[in-house]
Design an enzyme around this catalytic site. Structure first.
Site, PDB file in Angstrom:
ATOM      1  CG  HIS A  14      -5.968   9.064 -23.553  1.00  0.00           C
ATOM      2  ND1 HIS A  14      -4.908   8.455 -23.236  1.00  0.00           N
ATOM      3  CD2 HIS A  14      -7.164   8.252 -23.328  1.00  0.00           C
ATOM      4  CE1 HIS A  14      -5.166   7.467 -22.927  1.00  0.00           C
ATOM      5  NE2 HIS A  14      -5.873   7.475 -23.630  1.00  0.00           N
ATOM      6  CD  GLU A  15      -9.100  11.565 -18.218  1.00  0.00           C
ATOM      7  OE1 GLU A  15     -10.453  11.482 -17.724  1.00  0.00           O
ATOM      8  OE2 GLU A  15      -8.969   9.600 -18.540  1.00  0.00           O
ATOM      9  N   GLY A  16     -11.587  13.617 -22.321  1.00  0.00           N
ATOM     10  CA  GLY A  16     -11.848  15.158 -23.044  1.00  0.00           C
ATOM     11  C   GLY A  16     -11.177  15.479 -23.994  1.00  0.00           C
TER      12      GLY A  16
END
Length: 603
Positions: free
Chosen positions: A443-445
Protein backbone atom coordinates in the site's frame (compact mmCIF):
# COMPACT_ATOMS: atom_id res chain seq x y z
CA UNK A 1 -9.65 -16.51 31.39
CA UNK A 2 -7.60 -13.62 30.05
CA UNK A 3 -8.95 -10.10 29.71
CA UNK A 4 -10.12 -9.03 26.24
CA UNK A 5 -7.39 -7.98 23.86
CA UNK A 6 -6.71 -4.27 24.52
CA UNK A 7 -5.46 -3.91 20.90
CA UNK A 8 -3.28 -0.96 21.93
CA UNK A 9 -2.23 -0.58 25.56
CA UNK A 10 -3.46 2.73 26.94
CA UNK A 11 -0.56 3.00 29.37
CA UNK A 12 1.89 2.86 26.45
CA UNK A 13 0.00 5.63 24.66
CA UNK A 14 0.18 7.82 27.77
CA UNK A 15 3.87 7.07 28.28
CA UNK A 16 4.77 7.91 24.70
CA UNK A 17 2.61 11.01 24.34
CA UNK A 18 3.40 12.68 27.64
CA UNK A 19 6.61 11.20 29.06
CA UNK A 20 8.63 10.54 25.91
CA UNK A 21 7.43 13.09 23.33
CA UNK A 22 5.84 15.78 25.53
CA UNK A 23 3.07 16.50 23.04
CA UNK A 24 1.55 19.06 25.40
CA UNK A 25 4.24 21.45 24.18
CA UNK A 26 2.19 21.72 20.99
CA UNK A 27 -0.58 23.41 22.98
CA UNK A 28 1.65 26.48 23.20
CA UNK A 29 1.05 27.03 19.49
CA UNK A 30 -1.95 29.19 18.55
CA UNK A 31 -3.38 26.42 16.39
CA UNK A 32 -3.71 24.08 19.38
CA UNK A 33 -4.11 26.60 22.20
CA UNK A 34 -7.68 25.46 22.93
CA UNK A 35 -6.50 21.95 23.76
CA UNK A 36 -4.92 20.32 26.77
CA UNK A 37 -4.37 16.82 28.08
CA UNK A 38 -8.03 16.51 29.03
CA UNK A 39 -9.25 17.06 25.46
CA UNK A 40 -6.56 14.76 24.07
CA UNK A 41 -7.38 11.97 26.51
CA UNK A 42 -11.12 12.30 26.02
CA UNK A 43 -10.84 11.94 22.25
CA UNK A 44 -8.46 8.99 22.48
CA UNK A 45 -10.60 7.27 25.10
CA UNK A 46 -13.59 7.60 22.79
CA UNK A 47 -11.60 6.12 19.91
CA UNK A 48 -10.43 3.25 22.11
CA UNK A 49 -13.97 2.53 23.31
CA UNK A 50 -15.38 2.51 19.78
CA UNK A 51 -12.54 0.28 18.60
CA UNK A 52 -12.92 -2.30 21.36
CA UNK A 53 -16.70 -2.38 21.60
CA UNK A 54 -17.85 -1.99 17.99
CA UNK A 55 -15.06 -2.45 15.43
CA UNK A 56 -13.08 -5.31 16.93
CA UNK A 57 -16.09 -7.63 17.37
CA UNK A 58 -16.73 -7.25 13.61
CA UNK A 59 -13.23 -8.02 12.33
CA UNK A 60 -13.60 -11.78 11.91
CA UNK A 61 -17.13 -11.44 10.58
CA UNK A 62 -16.09 -8.91 7.93
CA UNK A 63 -13.13 -11.10 6.99
CA UNK A 64 -15.32 -14.17 6.51
CA UNK A 65 -18.15 -12.28 4.77
CA UNK A 66 -16.40 -9.79 2.47
CA UNK A 67 -18.21 -7.48 0.04
CA UNK A 68 -19.48 -8.98 -3.19
CA UNK A 69 -19.76 -7.57 -6.69
CA UNK A 70 -23.32 -8.23 -7.91
CA UNK A 71 -24.72 -6.71 -11.10
CA UNK A 72 -22.02 -4.06 -11.24
CA UNK A 73 -22.39 -2.84 -7.66
CA UNK A 74 -20.58 -3.65 -4.44
CA UNK A 75 -22.72 -5.17 -1.71
CA UNK A 76 -20.95 -4.47 1.58
CA UNK A 77 -21.11 -6.41 4.79
CA UNK A 78 -24.43 -5.25 6.29
CA UNK A 79 -22.76 -3.79 9.39
CA UNK A 80 -20.24 -1.65 7.49
CA UNK A 81 -22.56 1.34 7.29
CA UNK A 82 -23.16 1.43 11.04
CA UNK A 83 -19.43 1.11 11.71
CA UNK A 84 -18.77 4.03 9.37
CA UNK A 85 -21.49 6.11 11.01
CA UNK A 86 -19.94 5.46 14.43
CA UNK A 87 -16.54 6.64 13.22
CA UNK A 88 -18.13 9.75 11.71
CA UNK A 89 -19.85 10.41 15.04
CA UNK A 90 -16.47 10.07 16.78
CA UNK A 91 -15.32 12.97 14.59
CA UNK A 92 -12.41 11.15 12.98
CA UNK A 93 -13.06 12.69 9.54
CA UNK A 94 -12.36 16.23 10.69
CA UNK A 95 -10.50 15.71 13.97
CA UNK A 96 -7.34 17.32 12.62
CA UNK A 97 -8.97 19.90 10.41
CA UNK A 98 -9.56 23.58 11.35
CA UNK A 99 -12.76 24.87 12.85
CA UNK A 100 -13.50 26.71 9.59
CA UNK A 101 -14.44 23.38 7.98
CA UNK A 102 -16.08 21.93 11.06
CA UNK A 103 -12.96 20.33 12.51
CA UNK A 104 -11.66 19.96 16.05
CA UNK A 105 -8.15 21.14 15.05
CA UNK A 106 -6.38 18.42 17.04
CA UNK A 107 -2.67 17.82 16.46
CA UNK A 108 -1.75 15.15 13.93
CA UNK A 109 0.05 13.16 16.62
CA UNK A 110 -3.28 12.78 18.47
CA UNK A 111 -5.42 11.96 15.44
CA UNK A 112 -2.82 9.42 14.28
CA UNK A 113 -3.08 7.57 17.58
CA UNK A 114 -6.88 7.64 17.31
CA UNK A 115 -6.53 5.97 13.92
CA UNK A 116 -4.11 3.50 15.50
CA UNK A 117 -6.85 2.30 17.84
CA UNK A 118 -9.38 2.03 14.99
CA UNK A 119 -6.98 0.20 12.70
CA UNK A 120 -5.83 -2.22 15.39
CA UNK A 121 -9.48 -3.15 15.80
CA UNK A 122 -10.52 -3.46 12.16
CA UNK A 123 -8.30 -2.51 9.22
CA UNK A 124 -11.01 -2.84 6.59
CA UNK A 125 -13.66 -0.75 8.32
CA UNK A 126 -11.22 2.00 9.29
CA UNK A 127 -10.01 2.37 5.71
CA UNK A 128 -13.19 4.19 4.67
CA UNK A 129 -12.72 7.26 6.91
CA UNK A 130 -8.99 7.32 6.18
CA UNK A 131 -9.63 7.65 2.45
CA UNK A 132 -12.57 10.01 2.79
CA UNK A 133 -10.72 12.39 5.09
CA UNK A 134 -7.65 12.43 2.86
CA UNK A 135 -9.57 13.09 -0.35
CA UNK A 136 -11.71 15.80 1.27
CA UNK A 137 -8.51 17.42 2.54
CA UNK A 138 -7.25 17.59 -1.05
CA UNK A 139 -10.32 19.59 -2.05
CA UNK A 140 -9.96 21.76 1.06
CA UNK A 141 -6.32 22.52 0.20
CA UNK A 142 -6.52 23.02 -3.55
CA UNK A 143 -10.16 23.19 -4.66
CA UNK A 144 -12.32 26.19 -5.42
CA UNK A 145 -14.99 27.41 -3.05
CA UNK A 146 -17.58 25.85 -5.34
CA UNK A 147 -15.90 22.45 -5.13
CA UNK A 148 -15.71 22.73 -1.36
CA UNK A 149 -19.44 23.41 -1.15
CA UNK A 150 -20.31 20.72 -3.68
CA UNK A 151 -18.06 17.89 -2.52
CA UNK A 152 -15.89 18.60 0.53
CA UNK A 153 -18.70 19.65 2.86
CA UNK A 154 -20.65 16.44 2.25
CA UNK A 155 -17.54 14.30 2.60
CA UNK A 156 -16.51 15.86 5.90
CA UNK A 157 -20.11 15.52 7.09
CA UNK A 158 -19.94 11.78 6.49
CA UNK A 159 -22.68 11.87 3.84
CA UNK A 160 -20.37 10.95 0.93
CA UNK A 161 -17.17 8.94 0.92
CA UNK A 162 -13.98 9.52 -1.08
CA UNK A 163 -11.11 7.64 -2.68
CA UNK A 164 -7.72 8.25 -4.23
CA UNK A 165 -7.88 7.02 -7.81
CA UNK A 166 -4.36 6.81 -9.20
CA UNK A 167 -3.29 3.39 -10.44
CA UNK A 168 -4.02 2.08 -13.94
CA UNK A 169 -3.77 -1.54 -15.08
CA UNK A 170 -0.94 -0.97 -17.56
CA UNK A 171 1.05 1.51 -15.45
CA UNK A 172 1.00 0.33 -11.83
CA UNK A 173 3.09 2.67 -9.68
CA UNK A 174 4.49 4.42 -12.76
CA UNK A 175 1.99 7.25 -12.66
CA UNK A 176 3.65 9.14 -15.49
CA UNK A 177 2.41 6.40 -17.84
CA UNK A 178 -1.28 6.87 -17.07
CA UNK A 179 -3.63 7.16 -20.03
CA UNK A 180 -6.85 8.44 -18.44
CA UNK A 181 -7.87 11.55 -20.36
CA UNK A 182 -9.77 14.73 -19.66
CA UNK A 183 -11.46 16.72 -22.41
CA UNK A 184 -12.91 20.21 -21.70
CA UNK A 185 -16.69 20.49 -21.89
CA UNK A 186 -17.53 23.63 -23.92
CA UNK A 187 -19.20 26.36 -21.94
CA UNK A 188 -18.47 24.73 -18.55
CA UNK A 189 -15.26 26.12 -17.11
CA UNK A 190 -13.31 23.62 -15.10
CA UNK A 191 -15.50 20.65 -16.03
CA UNK A 192 -14.14 17.85 -18.24
CA UNK A 193 -15.23 14.61 -19.83
CA UNK A 194 -13.17 11.87 -18.17
CA UNK A 195 -12.33 8.60 -19.86
CA UNK A 196 -10.11 5.77 -18.66
CA UNK A 197 -9.65 2.83 -16.33
CA UNK A 198 -8.29 2.57 -12.79
CA UNK A 199 -7.46 -0.45 -10.66
CA UNK A 200 -6.84 -1.26 -6.99
CA UNK A 201 -9.15 1.56 -5.90
CA UNK A 202 -9.85 0.89 -2.23
CA UNK A 203 -13.39 1.70 -1.15
CA UNK A 204 -14.29 2.54 -4.74
CA UNK A 205 -17.95 1.58 -4.35
CA UNK A 206 -20.39 1.16 -1.48
CA UNK A 207 -24.12 1.31 -0.88
CA UNK A 208 -24.23 2.60 2.66
CA UNK A 209 -23.75 6.20 1.43
CA UNK A 210 -25.36 8.13 -1.40
CA UNK A 211 -22.17 8.96 -3.27
CA UNK A 212 -18.43 8.35 -3.67
CA UNK A 213 -16.08 11.09 -4.88
CA UNK A 214 -12.98 9.79 -6.65
CA UNK A 215 -9.96 12.11 -6.52
CA UNK A 216 -8.62 11.08 -9.90
CA UNK A 217 -5.40 11.65 -11.79
CA UNK A 218 -5.83 12.17 -15.53
CA UNK A 219 -4.18 14.04 -18.37
CA UNK A 220 -5.92 16.83 -20.22
CA UNK A 221 -5.87 16.37 -23.95
CA UNK A 222 -2.83 18.17 -25.32
CA UNK A 223 -0.91 18.39 -22.04
CA UNK A 224 2.67 17.03 -21.80
CA UNK A 225 3.40 13.36 -21.25
CA UNK A 226 4.99 11.97 -18.11
CA UNK A 227 4.30 13.27 -14.63
CA UNK A 228 4.47 16.95 -15.71
CA UNK A 229 1.16 16.76 -17.56
CA UNK A 230 -0.99 15.16 -14.85
CA UNK A 231 -3.97 17.03 -13.41
CA UNK A 232 -6.29 16.22 -10.50
CA UNK A 233 -10.05 15.87 -10.85
CA UNK A 234 -12.97 15.26 -8.51
CA UNK A 235 -15.04 12.59 -10.23
CA UNK A 236 -18.18 11.57 -8.32
CA UNK A 237 -20.04 8.36 -8.97
CA UNK A 238 -23.25 10.41 -8.84
CA UNK A 239 -23.06 14.00 -10.08
CA UNK A 240 -25.27 16.88 -8.98
CA UNK A 241 -28.06 17.50 -11.49
CA UNK A 242 -31.14 19.66 -11.82
CA UNK A 243 -33.29 17.05 -10.09
CA UNK A 244 -30.75 15.79 -7.58
CA UNK A 245 -28.01 13.21 -8.06
CA UNK A 246 -27.68 11.48 -11.42
CA UNK A 247 -25.36 8.68 -12.54
CA UNK A 248 -21.97 9.97 -13.73
CA UNK A 249 -20.89 7.04 -15.93
CA UNK A 250 -18.46 5.64 -13.33
CA UNK A 251 -18.66 1.85 -13.36
CA UNK A 252 -17.28 -0.83 -11.06
CA UNK A 253 -15.59 -3.14 -13.56
CA UNK A 254 -14.09 -5.75 -11.23
CA UNK A 255 -13.38 -6.63 -7.63
CA UNK A 256 -9.96 -7.77 -6.44
CA UNK A 257 -10.04 -10.77 -4.10
CA UNK A 258 -7.47 -9.88 -1.44
CA UNK A 259 -5.83 -11.88 1.34
CA UNK A 260 -6.58 -9.17 3.92
CA UNK A 261 -8.42 -5.90 4.56
CA UNK A 262 -11.41 -7.75 3.14
CA UNK A 263 -13.94 -5.35 4.60
CA UNK A 264 -12.60 -2.61 2.30
CA UNK A 265 -13.13 -3.69 -1.32
CA UNK A 266 -10.37 -3.06 -3.86
CA UNK A 267 -11.87 -2.41 -7.26
CA UNK A 268 -11.38 -1.69 -10.91
CA UNK A 269 -13.20 1.42 -12.09
CA UNK A 270 -14.16 2.40 -15.63
CA UNK A 271 -14.79 6.05 -16.45
CA UNK A 272 -16.82 7.20 -19.42
CA UNK A 273 -18.02 3.98 -21.04
CA UNK A 274 -20.92 6.02 -22.45
CA UNK A 275 -18.81 9.18 -22.90
CA UNK A 276 -20.76 10.83 -20.10
CA UNK A 277 -18.37 10.95 -17.16
CA UNK A 278 -17.76 14.43 -15.81
CA UNK A 279 -14.88 15.53 -13.60
CA UNK A 280 -14.16 18.85 -11.93
CA UNK A 281 -10.53 19.98 -12.02
CA UNK A 282 -8.98 20.54 -8.61
CA UNK A 283 -6.51 23.40 -8.48
CA UNK A 284 -4.32 24.30 -11.42
CA UNK A 285 -3.75 22.11 -14.49
CA UNK A 286 -0.64 19.91 -14.61
CA UNK A 287 -0.12 20.05 -10.84
CA UNK A 288 -2.16 16.98 -10.02
CA UNK A 289 0.67 14.74 -8.90
CA UNK A 290 2.14 17.35 -6.57
CA UNK A 291 -1.32 17.84 -5.05
CA UNK A 292 -1.84 14.12 -4.69
CA UNK A 293 1.39 13.78 -2.74
CA UNK A 294 -0.38 15.52 0.15
CA UNK A 295 -2.83 12.64 0.38
CA UNK A 296 -0.21 9.99 -0.36
CA UNK A 297 2.08 11.20 2.41
CA UNK A 298 -0.82 11.38 4.87
CA UNK A 299 -1.82 7.88 3.81
CA UNK A 300 1.75 6.60 4.21
CA UNK A 301 1.75 7.71 7.82
CA UNK A 302 -1.62 6.03 8.36
CA UNK A 303 -0.50 2.83 6.62
CA UNK A 304 2.28 2.86 9.21
CA UNK A 305 -0.41 3.26 11.87
CA UNK A 306 -2.36 0.37 10.39
CA UNK A 307 0.72 -1.84 10.34
CA UNK A 308 1.51 -0.87 13.92
CA UNK A 309 -2.08 -1.54 14.96
CA UNK A 310 -2.15 -5.07 13.54
CA UNK A 311 1.23 -5.81 15.10
CA UNK A 312 0.05 -4.44 18.44
CA UNK A 313 -3.14 -6.50 18.47
CA UNK A 314 -1.12 -9.61 17.56
CA UNK A 315 1.41 -8.91 20.32
CA UNK A 316 -1.23 -8.58 23.03
CA UNK A 317 -2.95 -11.72 21.74
CA UNK A 318 0.24 -13.78 21.87
CA UNK A 319 1.18 -12.35 25.28
CA UNK A 320 -2.16 -13.42 26.75
CA UNK A 321 -1.89 -16.83 25.10
CA UNK A 322 1.66 -17.38 26.39
CA UNK A 323 0.53 -16.65 29.94
CA UNK A 324 -2.33 -19.15 29.75
CA UNK A 325 -1.09 -21.95 27.54
CA UNK A 326 0.74 -24.66 29.53
CA UNK A 327 3.15 -26.92 27.71
CA UNK A 328 6.52 -28.52 28.48
CA UNK A 329 8.78 -28.22 31.50
CA UNK A 330 11.24 -25.62 32.67
CA UNK A 331 14.68 -25.97 31.12
CA UNK A 332 16.30 -26.07 34.55
CA UNK A 333 14.13 -29.05 35.56
CA UNK A 334 12.91 -27.37 38.73
CA UNK A 335 11.22 -29.84 41.04
CA UNK A 336 8.86 -27.11 42.23
CA UNK A 337 7.02 -27.27 38.90
CA UNK A 338 6.89 -30.94 37.86
CA UNK A 339 3.96 -30.45 35.49
CA UNK A 340 3.52 -28.33 32.36
CA UNK A 341 4.32 -24.65 32.76
CA UNK A 342 2.93 -21.58 30.97
CA UNK A 343 4.92 -21.24 27.77
CA UNK A 344 5.90 -17.70 28.73
CA UNK A 345 8.44 -19.38 31.03
CA UNK A 346 10.32 -20.82 28.04
CA UNK A 347 13.28 -18.61 27.04
CA UNK A 348 12.56 -18.57 23.31
CA UNK A 349 8.93 -17.58 23.83
CA UNK A 350 10.16 -14.71 25.98
CA UNK A 351 12.59 -13.74 23.23
CA UNK A 352 9.79 -13.67 20.67
CA UNK A 353 7.54 -11.65 22.97
CA UNK A 354 10.27 -9.09 23.63
CA UNK A 355 10.90 -8.80 19.91
CA UNK A 356 7.22 -8.14 19.32
CA UNK A 357 7.23 -5.56 22.09
CA UNK A 358 10.33 -3.84 20.70
CA UNK A 359 8.82 -3.64 17.21
CA UNK A 360 5.36 -2.50 18.29
CA UNK A 361 6.38 0.15 20.80
CA UNK A 362 9.21 1.38 18.58
CA UNK A 363 6.69 1.86 15.78
CA UNK A 364 4.24 3.66 18.08
CA UNK A 365 6.95 6.06 19.20
CA UNK A 366 8.00 6.74 15.62
CA UNK A 367 4.39 7.38 14.58
CA UNK A 368 4.01 10.02 17.27
CA UNK A 369 7.35 11.61 16.45
CA UNK A 370 6.67 11.77 12.71
CA UNK A 371 3.18 13.17 13.24
CA UNK A 372 4.61 15.75 15.68
CA UNK A 373 7.02 16.95 13.00
CA UNK A 374 4.01 17.26 10.68
CA UNK A 375 2.37 19.50 13.29
CA UNK A 376 5.51 21.61 13.58
CA UNK A 377 5.94 21.81 9.81
CA UNK A 378 2.48 23.35 9.53
CA UNK A 379 2.01 25.31 12.73
CA UNK A 380 5.39 26.30 14.24
CA UNK A 381 5.66 30.03 14.80
CA UNK A 382 8.92 30.62 12.93
CA UNK A 383 9.34 29.86 9.24
CA UNK A 384 12.83 28.43 9.85
CA UNK A 385 11.39 25.98 12.37
CA UNK A 386 8.64 24.98 9.95
CA UNK A 387 11.13 24.37 7.17
CA UNK A 388 13.42 22.35 9.42
CA UNK A 389 10.51 20.23 10.66
CA UNK A 390 9.42 19.63 7.04
CA UNK A 391 12.89 18.35 6.12
CA UNK A 392 12.87 15.90 9.01
CA UNK A 393 9.27 14.88 8.31
CA UNK A 394 10.18 14.05 4.72
CA UNK A 395 12.97 11.74 5.90
CA UNK A 396 10.86 10.00 8.54
CA UNK A 397 7.77 9.38 6.40
CA UNK A 398 9.11 6.50 4.26
CA UNK A 399 10.70 4.94 7.35
CA UNK A 400 7.51 5.22 9.40
CA UNK A 401 5.49 3.54 6.69
CA UNK A 402 7.95 0.84 5.70
CA UNK A 403 9.44 -0.22 9.02
CA UNK A 404 5.98 -0.71 10.52
CA UNK A 405 4.87 -2.68 7.46
CA UNK A 406 7.89 -4.96 7.19
CA UNK A 407 8.65 -5.51 10.87
CA UNK A 408 4.96 -5.46 11.75
CA UNK A 409 4.60 -8.49 9.49
CA UNK A 410 7.41 -10.12 11.46
CA UNK A 411 5.61 -9.34 14.71
CA UNK A 412 2.43 -10.98 13.41
CA UNK A 413 4.44 -13.97 12.25
CA UNK A 414 5.90 -14.29 15.76
CA UNK A 415 2.40 -14.19 17.21
CA UNK A 416 1.45 -17.11 14.99
CA UNK A 417 4.61 -18.96 16.04
CA UNK A 418 3.87 -18.47 19.74
CA UNK A 419 0.41 -19.95 19.19
CA UNK A 420 2.03 -23.03 17.64
CA UNK A 421 -0.33 -25.23 15.66
CA UNK A 422 -3.27 -23.14 16.76
CA UNK A 423 -1.63 -20.09 15.18
CA UNK A 424 -2.33 -21.14 11.61
CA UNK A 425 -5.88 -22.17 12.46
CA UNK A 426 -8.60 -19.75 11.41
CA UNK A 427 -10.21 -20.28 14.80
CA UNK A 428 -7.51 -18.00 16.20
CA UNK A 429 -6.80 -14.46 15.06
CA UNK A 430 -3.01 -14.39 14.40
CA UNK A 431 -3.42 -15.79 10.88
CA UNK A 432 -5.91 -13.02 10.08
CA UNK A 433 -3.52 -10.31 11.28
CA UNK A 434 -0.70 -11.93 9.32
CA UNK A 435 -2.78 -11.74 6.14
CA UNK A 436 -3.89 -8.18 6.83
CA UNK A 437 -0.34 -7.09 7.59
CA UNK A 438 1.04 -8.34 4.29
CA UNK A 439 -0.80 -5.65 2.36
CA UNK A 440 0.91 -2.80 4.17
CA UNK A 441 4.30 -3.23 2.49
CA UNK A 442 2.54 -2.72 -0.86
CA UNK A 443 0.00 0.00 0.00
CA UNK A 444 1.03 3.58 -0.83
CA UNK A 445 4.30 2.60 -2.46
CA UNK A 446 6.19 -0.65 -2.09
CA UNK A 447 9.22 -1.04 0.14
CA UNK A 448 11.52 -0.51 -2.84
CA UNK A 449 9.71 2.69 -3.84
CA UNK A 450 10.02 4.01 -0.31
CA UNK A 451 13.73 3.14 -0.21
CA UNK A 452 14.39 4.92 -3.51
CA UNK A 453 12.55 7.95 -2.17
CA UNK A 454 14.54 7.93 1.07
CA UNK A 455 18.00 7.50 -0.43
CA UNK A 456 17.49 9.09 -3.82
CA UNK A 457 15.67 12.20 -2.60
CA UNK A 458 15.06 12.72 1.08
CA UNK A 459 18.39 12.21 2.87
CA UNK A 460 20.26 14.21 0.25
CA UNK A 461 17.67 17.00 0.08
CA UNK A 462 19.07 20.54 -0.05
CA UNK A 463 22.61 19.32 -0.16
CA UNK A 464 22.23 17.12 2.90
CA UNK A 465 20.52 19.73 5.10
CA UNK A 466 17.71 17.30 5.89
CA UNK A 467 20.08 14.63 7.19
CA UNK A 468 22.08 17.20 9.13
CA UNK A 469 18.92 18.45 10.84
CA UNK A 470 17.89 14.92 11.74
CA UNK A 471 21.39 14.09 13.00
CA UNK A 472 21.35 17.13 15.28
CA UNK A 473 18.09 15.93 16.85
CA UNK A 474 19.54 12.48 17.35
CA UNK A 475 22.76 13.70 18.90
CA UNK A 476 20.85 15.89 21.36
CA UNK A 477 18.73 12.92 22.45
CA UNK A 478 21.79 10.69 22.83
CA UNK A 479 23.29 13.17 25.30
CA UNK A 480 19.95 13.58 27.08
CA UNK A 481 19.74 9.81 27.51
CA UNK A 482 23.26 9.77 28.88
CA UNK A 483 22.37 12.44 31.45
CA UNK A 484 19.27 10.50 32.46
CA UNK A 485 21.33 7.44 33.32
CA UNK A 486 20.83 5.25 30.26
CA UNK A 487 23.69 2.77 29.86
CA UNK A 488 26.76 4.38 28.30
CA UNK A 489 27.06 1.35 26.05
CA UNK A 490 23.66 2.02 24.48
CA UNK A 491 24.32 5.73 24.04
CA UNK A 492 27.73 5.13 22.50
CA UNK A 493 26.40 2.45 20.14
CA UNK A 494 23.69 4.72 18.76
CA UNK A 495 26.24 7.51 18.35
CA UNK A 496 28.61 5.22 16.44
CA UNK A 497 25.82 3.98 14.17
CA UNK A 498 24.65 7.51 13.48
CA UNK A 499 28.14 8.30 12.24
CA UNK A 500 28.13 5.13 10.13
CA UNK A 501 24.79 6.04 8.55
CA UNK A 502 25.79 9.62 7.75
CA UNK A 503 29.15 8.51 6.33
CA UNK A 504 27.48 5.88 4.16
CA UNK A 505 24.99 8.45 2.93
CA UNK A 506 27.82 10.73 1.85
CA UNK A 507 29.49 7.89 -0.06
CA UNK A 508 26.31 6.82 -1.83
CA UNK A 509 25.23 10.40 -2.47
CA UNK A 510 28.63 11.09 -4.03
CA UNK A 511 28.10 8.22 -6.43
CA UNK A 512 24.76 9.66 -7.45
CA UNK A 513 26.27 13.09 -8.04
CA UNK A 514 28.94 11.43 -10.16
CA UNK A 515 26.32 9.83 -12.39
CA UNK A 516 26.55 6.30 -10.94
CA UNK A 517 22.85 5.86 -10.20
CA UNK A 518 23.07 2.07 -9.92
CA UNK A 519 26.00 2.34 -7.54
CA UNK A 520 23.97 4.69 -5.38
CA UNK A 521 20.59 2.94 -5.40
CA UNK A 522 21.09 -0.76 -6.11
CA UNK A 523 21.04 -1.50 -2.38
CA UNK A 524 18.44 1.11 -1.46
CA UNK A 525 16.34 -1.41 0.49
CA UNK A 526 19.38 -2.43 2.53
CA UNK A 527 20.01 1.26 3.16
CA UNK A 528 16.40 1.74 4.28
CA UNK A 529 16.71 -1.20 6.68
CA UNK A 530 19.94 0.24 8.08
CA UNK A 531 18.39 3.66 8.46
CA UNK A 532 15.24 2.27 10.06
CA UNK A 533 17.25 0.26 12.59
CA UNK A 534 18.93 3.51 13.61
CA UNK A 535 15.67 5.46 13.81
CA UNK A 536 13.99 2.80 15.95
CA UNK A 537 17.06 2.70 18.19
CA UNK A 538 16.61 6.44 18.57
CA UNK A 539 13.04 5.85 19.68
CA UNK A 540 14.13 3.25 22.21
CA UNK A 541 16.86 5.53 23.53
CA UNK A 542 14.24 8.20 24.11
CA UNK A 543 11.97 5.69 25.84
CA UNK A 544 14.83 4.43 28.00
CA UNK A 545 15.64 8.02 28.99
CA UNK A 546 12.02 8.67 29.98
CA UNK A 547 11.96 5.41 31.95
CA UNK A 548 15.17 6.30 33.79
CA UNK A 549 13.75 9.72 34.69
CA UNK A 550 10.66 8.05 36.12
CA UNK A 551 12.67 5.44 38.04
CA UNK A 552 14.67 8.21 39.68
CA UNK A 553 11.47 9.35 41.42
CA UNK A 554 9.06 7.62 43.75
CA UNK A 555 7.25 4.89 41.81
CA UNK A 556 5.39 1.84 43.04
CA UNK A 557 6.36 -1.76 42.27
CA UNK A 558 4.08 -2.09 39.27
CA UNK A 559 5.39 1.12 37.73
CA UNK A 560 8.96 0.08 38.47
CA UNK A 561 8.44 -3.15 36.53
CA UNK A 562 6.85 -1.20 33.69
CA UNK A 563 9.72 1.25 33.33
CA UNK A 564 12.43 -1.37 33.75
CA UNK A 565 10.88 -3.34 30.92
CA UNK A 566 11.31 -0.28 28.69
CA UNK A 567 15.02 -0.18 29.51
CA UNK A 568 15.40 -3.90 28.76
CA UNK A 569 13.56 -3.53 25.45
CA UNK A 570 15.88 -0.66 24.51
CA UNK A 571 18.88 -2.78 25.39
CA UNK A 572 17.51 -5.67 23.34
CA UNK A 573 16.87 -3.60 20.21
CA UNK A 574 20.13 -1.70 20.22
CA UNK A 575 22.20 -4.81 20.90
CA UNK A 576 20.49 -6.99 18.31
CA UNK A 577 19.10 -5.07 15.36
CA UNK A 578 21.34 -2.04 15.43
CA UNK A 579 24.28 -4.44 15.46
CA UNK A 580 23.18 -5.56 11.98
CA UNK A 581 23.95 -2.14 10.50
CA UNK A 582 27.63 -2.99 10.02
CA UNK A 583 26.68 -5.81 7.67
CA UNK A 584 24.13 -3.68 5.81
CA UNK A 585 26.63 -0.86 5.38
CA UNK A 586 29.15 -3.25 3.78
CA UNK A 587 26.52 -4.41 1.28
CA UNK A 588 25.60 -0.84 0.36
CA UNK A 589 29.12 0.48 0.09
CA UNK A 590 30.64 -2.54 -1.67
CA UNK A 591 27.84 -2.58 -4.20
CA UNK A 592 27.49 -6.37 -3.95
CA UNK A 593 26.02 -7.12 -7.36
CA UNK A 594 25.29 -10.84 -7.63
CA UNK A 595 21.63 -10.28 -8.48
CA UNK A 596 22.58 -7.77 -11.18
CA UNK A 597 24.81 -10.31 -12.91
CA UNK A 598 22.32 -13.13 -13.34
CA UNK A 599 21.58 -13.46 -17.07
CA UNK A 600 17.94 -13.56 -18.12
CA UNK A 601 18.27 -17.18 -19.15
CA UNK A 602 19.84 -18.03 -15.78
CA UNK A 603 16.75 -17.41 -13.72
Amino acid sequence: MSAPNPLVRDRDVEFLLYEVHDVLRLCKMPAFADHDRETFDLFLASAAKLSREQLYPLVREMDEQPPQLIDGRIHDHPKTGQAYASMVELGILTAGRPESVGGAQLPSCITTIAYLYLMAANAGASGYPLLTAGSAHLIESFGSEELKRTFMDRMYAGEWSGTMSLTEPQAGSSLGDLTSSATPIPGREGVYNIKGSKIFISGGDNQFLDNIVHLTLARRVGDPGGTRGISLFAVPRMRPGADGLEFNDVHTSQMIHKIGWKGLPSLGLSYGESDDCQGWIVGEPCKGLSYMFQMMNEARLLVGANATGSASAAYHESLAYARERTQGRRLNGSASAPGPVPIIEHPDVRRMLLRQKAIVEGCMSLLIMTASYADLATHAAEQAERERAKLILDILTPVTKTFAAERGFESCSLALQIHGGYGYSSEYLPELWLREQRLNSIHEGTTAIQSLDLLGRKVVAKGGQALMALSAELRADIEDARRCGVDEELCDTVKIELARATGLTQVLGGRGLGGDTIGMLAHSVDYLNLFANLIISWQWLRMAAAACRALAGNVDTQSTDYYRAKVEAARYWIRTDLADNARLAVLCESGEDSYLKVADAGW
